[in-house]
Structures are given as C-alpha cells and as structure tokens.
Design a protein around this motif. Structure first.
Motif, PDB file in Angstrom:
ATOM      1  N   THR A 191       0.811  -1.215   0.000  1.00 38.51           N
ATOM      2  CA  THR A 191       0.000   0.000   0.000  1.00 38.51           C
ATOM      3  C   THR A 191       0.844   1.266   0.000  1.00 38.51           C
ATOM      4  O   THR A 191       0.305   2.362  -0.123  1.00 38.51           O
ATOM      5  CB  THR A 191      -0.930   0.025   1.224  1.00 38.51           C
ATOM      6  N   SER A 192       2.161   1.123   0.149  1.00 40.03           N
ATOM      7  CA  SER A 192       3.049   2.282   0.187  1.00 40.03           C
ATOM      8  C   SER A 192       3.164   2.915  -1.195  1.00 40.03           C
ATOM      9  O   SER A 192       3.026   2.249  -2.225  1.00 40.03           O
ATOM     10  CB  SER A 192       4.434   1.872   0.681  1.00 40.03           C
ATOM     11  N   THR A 193       3.445   4.204  -1.213  1.00 37.22           N
ATOM     12  CA  THR A 193       3.613   4.923  -2.476  1.00 37.22           C
ATOM     13  C   THR A 193       4.797   4.371  -3.252  1.00 37.22           C
ATOM     14  O   THR A 193       5.895   4.225  -2.710  1.00 37.22           O
ATOM     15  CB  THR A 193       3.825   6.419  -2.214  1.00 37.22           C
ATOM     16  N   ALA A 194       4.560   4.051  -4.513  1.00 36.23           N
ATOM     17  CA  ALA A 194       5.639   3.633  -5.418  1.00 36.23           C
ATOM     18  C   ALA A 194       5.873   4.778  -6.392  1.00 36.23           C
ATOM     19  O   ALA A 194       5.098   4.983  -7.318  1.00 36.23           O
ATOM     20  CB  ALA A 194       5.270   2.355  -6.145  1.00 36.23           C
ATOM     21  N   SER A 195       6.931   5.547  -6.145  1.00 35.54           N
ATOM     22  CA  SER A 195       7.242   6.704  -6.985  1.00 35.54           C
ATOM     23  C   SER A 195       8.750   6.758  -7.202  1.00 35.54           C
ATOM     24  O   SER A 195       9.451   7.597  -6.624  1.00 35.54           O
ATOM     25  CB  SER A 195       6.738   7.987  -6.303  1.00 35.54           C
ATOM     26  N   PRO A 196       9.282   5.846  -8.028  1.00 33.91           N
ATOM     27  CA  PRO A 196      10.728   5.746  -8.187  1.00 33.91           C
ATOM     28  C   PRO A 196      11.325   7.003  -8.805  1.00 33.91           C
ATOM     29  O   PRO A 196      10.734   7.626  -9.682  1.00 33.91           O
ATOM     30  CB  PRO A 196      10.908   4.534  -9.110  1.00 33.91           C
ATOM     31  N   THR A 197      12.514   7.361  -8.338  1.00 28.21           N
ATOM     32  CA  THR A 197      13.210   8.538  -8.855  1.00 28.21           C
ATOM     33  C   THR A 197      14.140   8.177 -10.015  1.00 28.21           C
ATOM     34  O   THR A 197      14.431   9.020 -10.861  1.00 28.21           O
ATOM     35  CB  THR A 197      14.022   9.215  -7.744  1.00 28.21           C
TER      36      THR A 197
ATOM     37  N   LEU B  47      -4.229 -21.140  -9.922  1.00 24.05           N
ATOM     38  CA  LEU B  47      -4.777 -22.278 -10.653  1.00 24.05           C
ATOM     39  C   LEU B  47      -5.912 -22.942  -9.889  1.00 24.05           C
ATOM     40  O   LEU B  47      -6.812 -23.535 -10.491  1.00 24.05           O
ATOM     41  CB  LEU B  47      -3.670 -23.293 -10.950  1.00 24.05           C
ATOM     42  N   ALA B  48      -5.861 -22.845  -8.552  1.00 23.13           N
ATOM     43  CA  ALA B  48      -6.917 -23.428  -7.724  1.00 23.13           C
ATOM     44  C   ALA B  48      -8.122 -22.503  -7.590  1.00 23.13           C
ATOM     45  O   ALA B  48      -9.096 -22.846  -6.912  1.00 23.13           O
ATOM     46  CB  ALA B  48      -6.362 -23.769  -6.345  1.00 23.13           C
ATOM     47  N   GLY B  49      -8.073 -21.351  -8.237  1.00 20.49           N
ATOM     48  CA  GLY B  49      -9.190 -20.415  -8.181  1.00 20.49           C
ATOM     49  C   GLY B  49      -9.269 -19.618  -6.904  1.00 20.49           C
ATOM     50  O   GLY B  49     -10.298 -19.002  -6.606  1.00 20.49           O
ATOM     51  N   LYS B  50      -8.172 -19.594  -6.139  1.00 23.49           N
ATOM     52  CA  LYS B  50      -8.151 -18.825  -4.885  1.00 23.49           C
ATOM     53  C   LYS B  50      -7.961 -17.344  -5.189  1.00 23.49           C
ATOM     54  O   LYS B  50      -7.293 -16.972  -6.159  1.00 23.49           O
ATOM     55  CB  LYS B  50      -7.018 -19.311  -3.976  1.00 23.49           C
ATOM     56  N   PRO B  51      -8.524 -16.478  -4.363  1.00 31.21           N
ATOM     57  CA  PRO B  51      -8.351 -15.041  -4.608  1.00 31.21           C
ATOM     58  C   PRO B  51      -6.911 -14.608  -4.349  1.00 31.21           C
ATOM     59  O   PRO B  51      -6.284 -15.054  -3.380  1.00 31.21           O
ATOM     60  CB  PRO B  51      -9.318 -14.396  -3.604  1.00 31.21           C
ATOM     61  N   LEU B  52      -6.398 -13.762  -5.220  1.00 30.89           N
ATOM     62  CA  LEU B  52      -5.058 -13.208  -5.057  1.00 30.89           C
ATOM     63  C   LEU B  52      -5.146 -11.694  -5.064  1.00 30.89           C
ATOM     64  O   LEU B  52      -5.990 -11.111  -5.744  1.00 30.89           O
ATOM     65  CB  LEU B  52      -4.136 -13.652  -6.198  1.00 30.89           C
ATOM     66  N   ASP B  53      -4.244 -11.069  -4.326  1.00 34.99           N
ATOM     67  CA  ASP B  53      -4.123  -9.620  -4.395  1.00 34.99           C
ATOM     68  C   ASP B  53      -3.398  -9.236  -5.681  1.00 34.99           C
ATOM     69  O   ASP B  53      -2.768 -10.065  -6.340  1.00 34.99           O
ATOM     70  CB  ASP B  53      -3.368  -9.095  -3.181  1.00 34.99           C
ATOM     71  N   SER B  54      -3.487  -7.967  -6.001  1.00 39.73           N
ATOM     72  CA  SER B  54      -2.849  -7.486  -7.223  1.00 39.73           C
ATOM     73  C   SER B  54      -1.353  -7.266  -7.052  1.00 39.73           C
ATOM     74  O   SER B  54      -0.635  -7.087  -8.043  1.00 39.73           O
ATOM     75  CB  SER B  54      -3.507  -6.181  -7.678  1.00 39.73           C
ATOM     76  N   CYS B  55      -0.856  -7.294  -5.813  1.00 39.07           N
ATOM     77  CA  CYS B  55       0.563  -7.025  -5.585  1.00 39.07           C
ATOM     78  C   CYS B  55       1.024  -7.707  -4.307  1.00 39.07           C
ATOM     79  O   CYS B  55       0.288  -7.760  -3.318  1.00 39.07           O
ATOM     80  CB  CYS B  55       0.803  -5.514  -5.492  1.00 39.07           C
ATOM     81  N   TYR B  56       2.253  -8.250  -4.360  1.00 42.33           N
ATOM     82  CA  TYR B  56       2.893  -8.833  -3.177  1.00 42.33           C
ATOM     83  C   TYR B  56       4.338  -8.357  -3.106  1.00 42.33           C
ATOM     84  O   TYR B  56       5.048  -8.369  -4.115  1.00 42.33           O
ATOM     85  CB  TYR B  56       2.878 -10.360  -3.225  1.00 42.33           C
TER      86      TYR B  56
ATOM     87  N   ARG C 268       1.787  -9.600   3.750  1.00 39.49           N
ATOM     88  CA  ARG C 268       0.736 -10.047   2.831  1.00 39.49           C
ATOM     89  C   ARG C 268       1.091 -11.395   2.210  1.00 39.49           C
ATOM     90  O   ARG C 268       0.232 -12.267   2.060  1.00 39.49           O
ATOM     91  CB  ARG C 268       0.494  -9.000   1.743  1.00 39.49           C
ATOM     92  N   LEU C 269       2.364 -11.579   1.845  1.00 36.56           N
ATOM     93  CA  LEU C 269       2.792 -12.866   1.289  1.00 36.56           C
ATOM     94  C   LEU C 269       2.653 -13.978   2.320  1.00 36.56           C
ATOM     95  O   LEU C 269       2.162 -15.075   2.017  1.00 36.56           O
ATOM     96  CB  LEU C 269       4.238 -12.770   0.804  1.00 36.56           C
TER      97      LEU C 269
END
Length: 288
Positions: A129-135, A210-219, A264-265
């Motif tokens: 959830t942290s800001t990703a703003s690479p320089t 593959l098992a149809g489990k819910p995944l987050d969009s980022c880890y 989260r992982l």
C-alpha cells in the motif's frame, strides 16, 4: 503452436526463462506443462519445452505461443541496465507478448517486479500500500511495466522482489570475503530474499491462482528481517576468514534505506526456507 489435451496439465509460460525463470520452471515442470521462452531455447531446463523468441522483436513471436496457457509468469532481465534496456524488457516486451497472445484468456498473469519502485529513504516500513514513486528512470520503467500488466485485461498480480541472493548470486558474499565491501556505519537498511524462496513464492502464488483462490494485485517478496548492511557484513566476517577492506571497497548499494514488509505474502500461507540472511548465507558459506 498446436497443443494436445488441455485438461491434462495446466499450461504455464515462463517469459524470460533465465536464472530465476529457469528455477521457477524447474519447480513447476512435474505438475504442469511448462514452456520456457528465451532467445536461446536450448538453454531452458530439462523437462521444459523451449520457445525461441525475442520479446523486443514481435515478429519472432508469430505462431510461437501455445494455445493452452493458464498462466504467464513474466520474468525478464534487461539486456542493458539503462532506460532503454528497462523499457524494452518491462514495457515493450510485455506489450508484444500480450499482442501475440491475442484473445486467449489467462487465469493469471504474474509480473516479476522489484522493490526498487519504492524511493523511500527514511528507514520506513514499506508494503503493497506504500507509495511507489521511483526517482530513477530504471525504476520508472519497471513501474510502467507493472501498469501494462494491470491494464492487460487479464487477472494480474505483481510480485516485487527485494535483492535476490543465493548460490548463483554470490557477488555480495565474495565482496565481503575479499575485502571489497566496507559499508558506512550505521549503514542503510537492506532487504533480500534467497533465490530458492523467490522462485518458491511465485510457484506458491501460481498454485493459488490455478486453484481459483483469490489473489491480491501485488505482493512484496522479501525475507522476514530487514537489516542494516553493516550488520550483515559483520556477521559474515564472524563466520569465515575475510580479507581486510581495501581502500576502494564498495560502501553499499543504491537502494536507499527502507524496510520491506512481507506480511501479505505470509498471509497466503507461504513459508520461507530462508527467513533471514543468516539462514541463507550460512548455507552458502558451509557449501563453499
């Protein structure tokens, strides 16, 4: 590419079947039909079907992709470590692959990214959830690749790895032993993940998909102990004879100072074989 019985085993494409991708492919090949895409398909692991193509040249992809793909694991390494190399690998290459895939739906697209998309340099804890703003322009191209994956029309998951180390990535350990690493004190925080855990994390998330489990969009994929670089160097020096630091010894990396949070992982049920740097480097030292 004609493919037989779609229901026999899931079809998985490792796009960029190099060091990390090859390890992932080897872990998956017993339970899936695994395709390894790289410029030289003869270099894919045994038991993996090689696909020879250059993702920066879309014409080389024509007719090459199998039609039974359930997941794609996009795992490219830039051919040059500058803005163009990163744009070709992370943005153009993925766009070309998605174009070649056409309307074939995926259960999941995994995009292998990096915690270098975080520019935080204040020793703060960073997570998904942290800001990703690479320089740096390289980090900006990785982030652009993430957006390309998320906008692909397929269910997509970003995996942001911290520094990968292990038996095939011994540079840091060798630098300490040879006196070519001498960080400032106190050094910035560093984050790492053993190459076996890095591959296993992707395999774990792929199995959930593959098992149809819910995944987050980022880890965020990093081990369980962010640690100051000088503490790692001191520990290595206690384990094995090391040369005195040379005058031109490196002071450390360029990744700022942040602490990567892997909660989260872990909540997906993933277990680290090497939960901290000691576990990983101790084994490497013992095995020479």
């Amino acid at each position: 590419m004609a493919i037989a019985d779609r229901n026999s085993k899931p079809g998985i494409l490792i796009a960029g079947c190099g060091k990390l991708g090859g390890t992932i492919a080897s872990m998956l090949k017993e339970s899936a039909q695994v395709y390894g895409l790289r410029r030289n398909p003869a270099k894919v692991p045994e038991g993996v079907e090689g696909i020879g193509a250059d993702l920066t040249r879309p014409e080389t992809l024509v007719g090459k992709l199998p039609d039974n793909l359930d997941t794609i694991i996009y795992c490219l390494t830039p051919s040059s470590y500058d803005e163009k190399g990163y744009r070709d690998a992370y943005v153009h290459g993925l766009s070309n692959l998605l174009e070649a895939l056409g309307n074939n739906p995926l259960k999941r697209l995994f995009f292998i990214s990096s915690t270098s998309v975080y520019a935080q340099d204040d020793e703060s804890l960073v997570d998904e959830t942290s800001t990703a703003s690479p320089t740096r322009v390289t980090g900006q191209q990785i982030l652009a690749g993430e957006r390309t994956a998320m906008d692909s029309g397929h269910p997509a998951t970003i995996v942001r790895f911290s520094g990968i180390y292990g038996p095939s990535r011994r540079r840091f350990l060798e630098e300490v032993i040879e006196g070519r690493m001498n960080p400032v004190r106190p050094a910035p925080f560093s984050n790492r993940i053993h190459e076996e855990d890095a591959a296993a994390a992707v395999v774990h998330l792929n199995a959930l998909a593959l098992a149809g489990k819910p995944l987050d969009s980022c880890y965020v994929a990093s081990d369980c102990e962010p640690v100051r670089l000088d503490e790692v160097v001191d520990w290595v020096r206690e384990q094995v004879p090391c040369a005195d630091p040379v005058a031109e010894a490196r002071k450390g990396g360029r990744a700022g100072s942040k602490r990567c949070n892997n909660r989260r992982l872990l909540q997906t049920g993933f277990t680290f074989r090497y939960p901290d740097f000691r576990a990983g480097y101790r084994e490497m030292i013992e095995k020479g």
